[in-house]
Write a protein that holds these residues in place. Structure first.
Motif, PDB file in Angstrom:
ATOM      1  N   UNK A 140       0.842  -1.191   0.000  1.00 29.58           N
ATOM      2  CA  UNK A 140       0.000   0.000   0.000  1.00 29.58           C
ATOM      3  C   UNK A 140       0.881   1.246   0.000  1.00 29.58           C
ATOM      4  N   UNK A 141       0.569   2.184  -0.900  1.00 23.26           N
ATOM      5  CA  UNK A 141       1.204   3.500  -0.918  1.00 23.26           C
ATOM      6  C   UNK A 141       0.280   4.521  -0.262  1.00 23.26           C
ATOM      7  N   UNK A 142       0.841   5.409   0.535  1.00 24.06           N
ATOM      8  CA  UNK A 142       0.066   6.497   1.128  1.00 24.06           C
ATOM      9  C   UNK A 142       1.027   7.594   1.552  1.00 24.06           C
ATOM     10  N   UNK A 143       0.512   8.804   1.700  1.00 30.25           N
ATOM     11  CA  UNK A 143       1.321   9.904   2.222  1.00 30.25           C
ATOM     12  C   UNK A 143       1.148  10.054   3.728  1.00 30.25           C
ATOM     13  N   UNK A 144       0.355   9.179   4.343  1.00 27.97           N
ATOM     14  CA  UNK A 144       0.040   9.282   5.769  1.00 27.97           C
ATOM     15  C   UNK A 144       0.507   8.038   6.508  1.00 27.97           C
ATOM     16  N   UNK A 145       1.386   8.229   7.491  1.00 27.75           N
ATOM     17  CA  UNK A 145       1.828   7.095   8.304  1.00 27.75           C
ATOM     18  C   UNK A 145       0.668   6.504   9.097  1.00 27.75           C
ATOM     19  N   UNK A 146      -0.246   7.361   9.552  1.00 26.62           N
ATOM     20  CA  UNK A 146      -1.390   6.858  10.317  1.00 26.62           C
ATOM     21  C   UNK A 146      -2.257   5.946   9.451  1.00 26.62           C
ATOM     22  N   UNK A 147      -2.491   6.339   8.205  1.00 24.21           N
ATOM     23  CA  UNK A 147      -3.288   5.500   7.314  1.00 24.21           C
ATOM     24  C   UNK A 147      -2.550   4.214   6.978  1.00 24.21           C
ATOM     25  N   UNK A 148      -1.235   4.283   6.818  1.00 24.97           N
ATOM     26  CA  UNK A 148      -0.461   3.074   6.554  1.00 24.97           C
ATOM     27  C   UNK A 148      -0.550   2.098   7.719  1.00 24.97           C
ATOM     28  N   UNK A 149      -0.564   2.624   8.939  1.00 20.40           N
ATOM     29  CA  UNK A 149      -0.698   1.743  10.101  1.00 20.40           C
ATOM     30  C   UNK A 149      -2.071   1.070  10.110  1.00 20.40           C
ATOM     31  N   UNK A 150      -3.101   1.789   9.687  1.00 18.04           N
ATOM     32  CA  UNK A 150      -4.427   1.170   9.602  1.00 18.04           C
ATOM     33  C   UNK A 150      -4.442   0.091   8.510  1.00 18.04           C
ATOM     34  N   UNK A 151      -3.741   0.343   7.411  1.00 13.68           N
ATOM     35  CA  UNK A 151      -3.639  -0.670   6.362  1.00 13.68           C
ATOM     36  C   UNK A 151      -2.881  -1.888   6.868  1.00 13.68           C
ATOM     37  N   UNK A 152      -1.837  -1.660   7.678  1.00 14.23           N
ATOM     38  CA  UNK A 152      -1.103  -2.784   8.257  1.00 14.23           C
ATOM     39  C   UNK A 152      -2.024  -3.634   9.138  1.00 14.23           C
ATOM     40  N   UNK A 153      -2.864  -2.951   9.925  1.00 19.50           N
ATOM     41  CA  UNK A 153      -3.781  -3.670  10.800  1.00 19.50           C
ATOM     42  C   UNK A 153      -4.774  -4.512  10.005  1.00 19.50           C
ATOM     43  N   UNK A 154      -5.083  -4.082   8.785  1.00 19.70           N
ATOM     44  CA  UNK A 154      -5.988  -4.851   7.936  1.00 19.70           C
ATOM     45  C   UNK A 154      -5.299  -6.044   7.296  1.00 19.70           C
ATOM     46  N   UNK A 155      -3.943  -6.037   7.264  1.00 17.82           N
ATOM     47  CA  UNK A 155      -3.218  -7.166   6.704  1.00 17.82           C
ATOM     48  C   UNK A 155      -2.268  -6.833   5.589  1.00 17.82           C
TER      49      UNK A 155
END
Length: 353
Positions: free
Chosen positions: A206-221
């Motif tokens: 996943x690409x994103x400019x937001x570390x917070x959103x990337x952490x949510x993506x990590x939590x999703x798998x």
């Protein structure tokens, strides 16, 4: 917005009208404002639907910004909704009152390859949209809502989820277990692709400019996470993560600013699904690399009613829950548009009707 325009039947004195939202021209763009429309009646092959919820797509912003042709002032906007059947046309036998349904994005594209004639049937563009209390739809354009989803979740499926579905499963190289998939961003299409990819057994970057959103993506798998503001040459990072192999599937959502980097990190025999133009313009990439890779470039414009049916079966099998960021009420529609435009969302923005 004027509250009396949102009486369930329009105004208290006129029960032939219903509440809706219409696009009003301001400057170069169109702004959603409270409006009224006649209560519709279904024709012989049509169904009347009481709308429970709708959802916004990036296309709706393009329409509001005046960057999407064929949309007239006064149009009821939005393409995606879910609701309950209220009335049936005289020739409709496949649906019953009380059925929970959602219409396909293109009402006339039922199955098979796309044809130019299907384009004007996309709701909220050249034809009337769904941001109203009730709408009439062709019976053939409807798909049942999965039993395990409520109306707000179902309203997110017809555009974003079908786009991701067609890109990953209906074209030249279907996604398979063990593939690596790259998705750009954390909006509706991207997160549906993440969920579908994980269900299929793929590794998802996943690409994103937001570390917070990337952490949510990590939590999703999500398997790989890249902040493209911190790592401008994210294609090089993708190759590092994949040990030089590259990725088999890319959902290209960015346009001119991302397409060449997508090509740079595509695997041999891989596939790019061209979907979005978030950077505002078309790319001029080195297509010679596409040939050298024996790779495929697929243009994706949402999908057919049959694609939505296939998606529903897959969602039911894997019990996938759409990611909804925020739910707005019908009298908060301008705030909903503004929130989507801000880019703060993670997943879908829904309007409850």
């Amino acid at each position: 917005m004027t509250s009396n325009l949102f009486h369930p039947h329009g105004t208290a004195s006129d029960k032939t009208l219903q509440r809706c939202v219409r696009l009003s021209r301001q400057g170069r763009g169109l702004v959603p404002v409270a409006g009224l429309s006649p209560l519709p009646e279904p024709g012989p092959h049509e169904v009347l639907i009481c709308i429970e919820a709708t959802s916004l797509n990036y296309r709706d912003l393009l329409i509001a910004w005046g960057r999407y042709g064929g949309v007239e002032e006064g149009r009821i906007p939005l393409s995606d909704c879910a609701g309950v059947v209220l009335a049936l046309g005289s020739q409709v036998s496949e649906w019953q009152k009380g059925d929970r349904v959602m219409p396909g994005f293109f009402k006339d594209w039922l199955s098979g390859p796309f044809k130019p004639a299907y384009g004007p049937s996309a709701s909220g563009g050249e034809s009337e949209g769904v941001l109203a209390r009730t709408v009439v739809m062709p019976a053939s354009a409807l798909v049942r809502v999965p039993d395990y989803l409520d109306g707000q979740s179902a309203a997110t499926l017809p555009c974003a989820a079908v786009t991701a579905w067609q890109a990953l499963f209906e074209r030249a190289r279907p996604l398979k277990a063990g593939d690596t998939l790259l998705v750009q961003g954390t909006g509706g299409v991207a997160l549906f692709a993440l969920q579908l990819g994980l269900a299929q057994g793929a590794r998802v970057i996943v690409l994103s400019s937001s570390d917070a959103k990337l952490e949510r993506a990590r939590a999703m798998g999500a398997w790989g996470l890249i902040n493209y503001r911190d790592v401008a040459e994210w294609d090089t990072e993708v190759l590092r993560l994949t040990e030089g192999e590259g990725v088999q599937h890319i959902l290209e959502l960015g346009g001119a600013q991302t397409f060449q980097r997508s090509l740079n990190c595509l695997a041999y025999g891989g596939q790019i699904a061209q979907i979005g133009l978030l950077s505002g313009s078309f790319a001029r990439p080195d297509l010679g690399r596409l040939q050298r890779l024996n790779a495929t470039l697929e243009g994706i414009a949402v999908g057919s009613v049959q694609h939505l049916q296939h998606l529903v079966r897959y969602l039911e099998t894997h019990r996938i829950e759409p990611v909804i960021d925020r739910v707005f009420h019908l009298d908060e529609v301008e705030q909903a548009y503004a929130y989507l435009a801000s880019g703060q969302h993670f997943g879908k923005v829904v309007i409850r009707v």
